[in-house]
Design a protein around this motif. Sequence first.
Motif, PDB file in Angstrom:
ATOM      1  N   LYS A 215      46.501  32.968  32.826  1.00  0.00           N
ATOM      2  CA  LYS A 215      47.261  32.825  34.075  1.00  0.00           C
ATOM      3  C   LYS A 215      46.861  33.930  35.045  1.00  0.00           C
ATOM      4  CE  LYS A 215      51.178  33.113  31.910  1.00  0.00           C
ATOM      5  NZ  LYS A 215      50.652  33.140  30.530  1.00  0.00           N
ATOM      6  N   ASP A 216      47.063  33.659  36.306  1.00  0.00           N
ATOM      7  CA  ASP A 216      46.747  34.628  37.355  1.00  0.00           C
ATOM      8  C   ASP A 216      47.495  35.938  37.085  1.00  0.00           C
ATOM      9  OD1 ASP A 216      45.736  35.718  39.659  1.00  0.00           O
ATOM     10  OD2 ASP A 216      47.112  34.666  40.992  1.00  0.00           O
ATOM     11  N   GLY A 217      46.748  37.046  36.952  1.00  0.00           N
ATOM     12  CA  GLY A 217      47.359  38.348  36.719  1.00  0.00           C
ATOM     13  C   GLY A 217      47.419  38.788  35.268  1.00  0.00           C
ATOM     14  N   ASP A 218      46.828  38.015  34.358  1.00  0.00           N
ATOM     15  CA  ASP A 218      46.844  38.390  32.939  1.00  0.00           C
ATOM     16  C   ASP A 218      46.002  39.639  32.694  1.00  0.00           C
ATOM     17  OD1 ASP A 218      48.553  36.472  31.999  1.00  0.00           O
ATOM     18  OD2 ASP A 218      46.992  35.115  31.288  1.00  0.00           O
ATOM     19  N   LEU A 219      46.469  40.450  31.738  1.00  0.00           N
ATOM     20  CA  LEU A 219      45.730  41.622  31.284  1.00  0.00           C
ATOM     21  C   LEU A 219      45.122  41.305  29.920  1.00  0.00           C
ATOM     22  CD1 LEU A 219      48.200  44.487  32.252  1.00  0.00           C
ATOM     23  CD2 LEU A 219      46.120  43.801  33.451  1.00  0.00           C
ATOM     24  N   LEU A 220      43.824  41.538  29.774  1.00  0.00           N
ATOM     25  CA  LEU A 220      43.100  41.231  28.543  1.00  0.00           C
ATOM     26  C   LEU A 220      42.553  42.519  27.942  1.00  0.00           C
ATOM     27  CD1 LEU A 220      40.950  38.275  29.956  1.00  0.00           C
ATOM     28  CD2 LEU A 220      43.283  38.172  29.087  1.00  0.00           C
ATOM     29  N   GLU A 221      42.483  42.557  26.621  1.00  0.00           N
ATOM     30  CA  GLU A 221      41.896  43.715  25.945  1.00  0.00           C
ATOM     31  C   GLU A 221      41.183  43.260  24.679  1.00  0.00           C
ATOM     32  OE1 GLU A 221      43.085  48.120  24.105  1.00  0.00           O
ATOM     33  OE2 GLU A 221      44.606  46.855  25.076  1.00  0.00           O
ATOM     34  N   LEU A 222      39.923  43.683  24.540  1.00  0.00           N
ATOM     35  CA  LEU A 222      39.176  43.456  23.312  1.00  0.00           C
ATOM     36  C   LEU A 222      38.073  44.492  23.184  1.00  0.00           C
ATOM     37  CD1 LEU A 222      36.628  40.531  23.567  1.00  0.00           C
ATOM     38  CD2 LEU A 222      37.852  41.356  25.550  1.00  0.00           C
ATOM     39  N   LYS A 223      37.843  44.937  21.968  1.00  0.00           N
ATOM     40  CA  LYS A 223      36.821  45.931  21.649  1.00  0.00           C
ATOM     41  C   LYS A 223      36.872  47.143  22.575  1.00  0.00           C
ATOM     42  CE  LYS A 223      34.558  45.343  18.689  1.00  0.00           C
ATOM     43  NZ  LYS A 223      34.828  45.576  17.254  1.00  0.00           N
ATOM     44  N   GLY A 224      38.065  47.600  22.894  1.00  0.00           N
ATOM     45  CA  GLY A 224      38.225  48.799  23.702  1.00  0.00           C
ATOM     46  C   GLY A 224      38.044  48.598  25.189  1.00  0.00           C
ATOM     47  N   VAL A 225      37.880  47.368  25.624  1.00  0.00           N
ATOM     48  CA  VAL A 225      37.690  47.076  27.055  1.00  0.00           C
ATOM     49  C   VAL A 225      38.948  46.385  27.580  1.00  0.00           C
ATOM     50  CG1 VAL A 225      36.328  45.831  28.770  1.00  0.00           C
ATOM     51  CG2 VAL A 225      35.197  46.874  26.797  1.00  0.00           C
ATOM     52  N   LYS A 226      39.520  46.932  28.660  1.00  0.00           N
ATOM     53  CA  LYS A 226      40.684  46.340  29.299  1.00  0.00           C
ATOM     54  C   LYS A 226      40.245  45.649  30.584  1.00  0.00           C
ATOM     55  CE  LYS A 226      44.121  49.530  27.445  1.00  0.00           C
ATOM     56  NZ  LYS A 226      45.217  50.495  27.751  1.00  0.00           N
ATOM     57  N   MET A 227      40.731  44.417  30.770  1.00  0.00           N
ATOM     58  CA  MET A 227      40.313  43.600  31.900  1.00  0.00           C
ATOM     59  C   MET A 227      41.511  42.962  32.587  1.00  0.00           C
ATOM     60  SD  MET A 227      37.107  41.658  30.024  1.00  0.00           S
ATOM     61  CE  MET A 227      37.933  41.597  28.437  1.00  0.00           C
ATOM     62  N   TYR A 228      41.365  42.744  33.867  1.00  0.00           N
ATOM     63  CA  TYR A 228      42.391  42.093  34.670  1.00  0.00           C
ATOM     64  C   TYR A 228      41.837  40.761  35.138  1.00  0.00           C
ATOM     65  CZ  TYR A 228      45.352  41.226  38.803  1.00  0.00           C
ATOM     66  OH  TYR A 228      46.172  40.658  39.746  1.00  0.00           O
ATOM     67  N   PHE A 229      42.533  39.662  34.808  1.00  0.00           N
ATOM     68  CA  PHE A 229      42.096  38.328  35.205  1.00  0.00           C
ATOM     69  C   PHE A 229      42.947  37.841  36.372  1.00  0.00           C
ATOM     70  CE2 PHE A 229      42.882  33.748  35.063  1.00  0.00           C
ATOM     71  CZ  PHE A 229      41.599  33.249  35.153  1.00  0.00           C
ATOM     72  N   TYR A 230      42.285  37.357  37.419  1.00  0.00           N
ATOM     73  CA  TYR A 230      43.042  36.785  38.529  1.00  0.00           C
ATOM     74  C   TYR A 230      42.245  35.643  39.165  1.00  0.00           C
ATOM     75  CZ  TYR A 230      40.090  39.541  41.774  1.00  0.00           C
ATOM     76  OH  TYR A 230      39.041  40.074  42.477  1.00  0.00           O
ATOM     77  N   LEU A 231      42.947  34.839  39.957  1.00  0.00           N
ATOM     78  CA  LEU A 231      42.341  33.694  40.621  1.00  0.00           C
ATOM     79  C   LEU A 231      42.125  33.995  42.096  1.00  0.00           C
ATOM     80  CD1 LEU A 231      44.494  30.875  38.981  1.00  0.00           C
ATOM     81  CD2 LEU A 231      42.112  31.450  38.454  1.00  0.00           C
ATOM     82  N   LYS A 232      40.985  33.569  42.597  1.00  0.00           N
ATOM     83  CA  LYS A 232      40.626  33.861  43.981  1.00  0.00           C
ATOM     84  C   LYS A 232      40.289  32.548  44.687  1.00  0.00           C
ATOM     85  CE  LYS A 232      37.354  36.650  46.672  1.00  0.00           C
ATOM     86  NZ  LYS A 232      36.212  37.613  46.562  1.00  0.00           N
ATOM     87  N   GLY A 233      40.936  32.320  45.838  1.00  0.00           N
ATOM     88  CA  GLY A 233      40.689  31.116  46.615  1.00  0.00           C
ATOM     89  C   GLY A 233      39.367  31.190  47.352  1.00  0.00           C
ATOM     90  N   PRO A 234      38.837  30.023  47.809  1.00  0.00           N
ATOM     91  CA  PRO A 234      37.521  29.999  48.471  1.00  0.00           C
ATOM     92  C   PRO A 234      37.466  30.795  49.766  1.00  0.00           C
ATOM     93  CG  PRO A 234      38.647  27.880  48.677  1.00  0.00           C
ATOM     94  CD  PRO A 234      39.430  28.694  47.709  1.00  0.00           C
ATOM     95  N   ASN A 235      38.624  30.977  50.431  1.00  0.00           N
ATOM     96  CA  ASN A 235      38.641  31.691  51.710  1.00  0.00           C
ATOM     97  C   ASN A 235      39.182  33.115  51.592  1.00  0.00           C
ATOM     98  OD1 ASN A 235      37.718  29.370  53.119  1.00  0.00           O
ATOM     99  ND2 ASN A 235      39.803  28.545  53.138  1.00  0.00           N
ATOM    100  N   GLN A 236      39.467  33.538  50.369  1.00  0.00           N
ATOM    101  CA  GLN A 236      39.970  34.897  50.185  1.00  0.00           C
ATOM    102  C   GLN A 236      38.800  35.876  50.189  1.00  0.00           C
ATOM    103  OE1 GLN A 236      42.830  33.545  46.731  1.00  0.00           O
ATOM    104  NE2 GLN A 236      43.298  35.656  47.300  1.00  0.00           N
ATOM    105  N   PRO A 237      38.973  37.063  50.786  1.00  0.00           N
ATOM    106  CA  PRO A 237      37.896  38.052  50.812  1.00  0.00           C
ATOM    107  C   PRO A 237      37.671  38.650  49.431  1.00  0.00           C
ATOM    108  CG  PRO A 237      39.900  38.939  51.785  1.00  0.00           C
ATOM    109  CD  PRO A 237      40.159  37.495  51.517  1.00  0.00           C
TER     110      PRO A 237
END
Length: 237
Positions: A215-237
């Motif tokens: 989902k938009d805004g999820d925080l992921l972590e694996l093998k010591g790497v933390k990541m932020y997942f988000y969705l970006k629209g076609p017209n968003q900068p």
Amino acid sequence: MLEVMTQGPKVILKFNESILKEIEITQPEFTIGRRPDNDLVIDHAAVSGHHARIVQVQSVFFLEDVGSTNGTFVNDRRIDRRQLQDTDVVTIGKHRLIFRDEVTNGSPSGQPKFRDLNGTMVMTGQKLRESRAEQKVGIVQIISGRTDRKEYKLTKRLTIIGSQAQATIKLTGYFVPKIAAMIGRRGEGYFISTSEEVKTIHVNNKAVKGQADLKDGDLLELKGVKMYFYLKGPNQP
């Protein structure tokens, strides 16, 4: 709901310009070699007893050389392990294998078509591309940990996270698995899957095994790497 009309993956074995056989790949591991216990037997002195294998990971296929004498080549480049794409040409000894993994529609135009379950809606490849252009695209932003970049745009149907050369999100450092996880796209949504090498990942600090929708805004972590997942629209900068 849209249903994709697909044809199963297969290999077409050729010698010179002659097609010798076509074999559908119906199992997660497909072996190739001179010995009769292989799924595809190539009886030629240039082919090792157990020469190579095709391995399926989720919906992705990889070709691996298994210590052959004369090597395995994809599109004329020698490989140890490589992800296969539709129409890739694999050379083993004097033989060539064409890998096919395609979306078909029974139409000579070659454009993929989709239909709903009642058969009332059809989209051409052009309309599908226009529809996708309006969809939001997933972005992975690295918060901490060792990767080759700080941000990744998820435009592929399947994004591999790991240390292998074909990985989109490339993890660096010691003891990093070739495939740590995979992010797939299903319609307008995304999901993340664990691999055989990494059984558990964390989504919003909760352990996940197998597969989980993102989902938009999820925080992921694996093998010591933390990541932020988000969705970006076609017209968003």
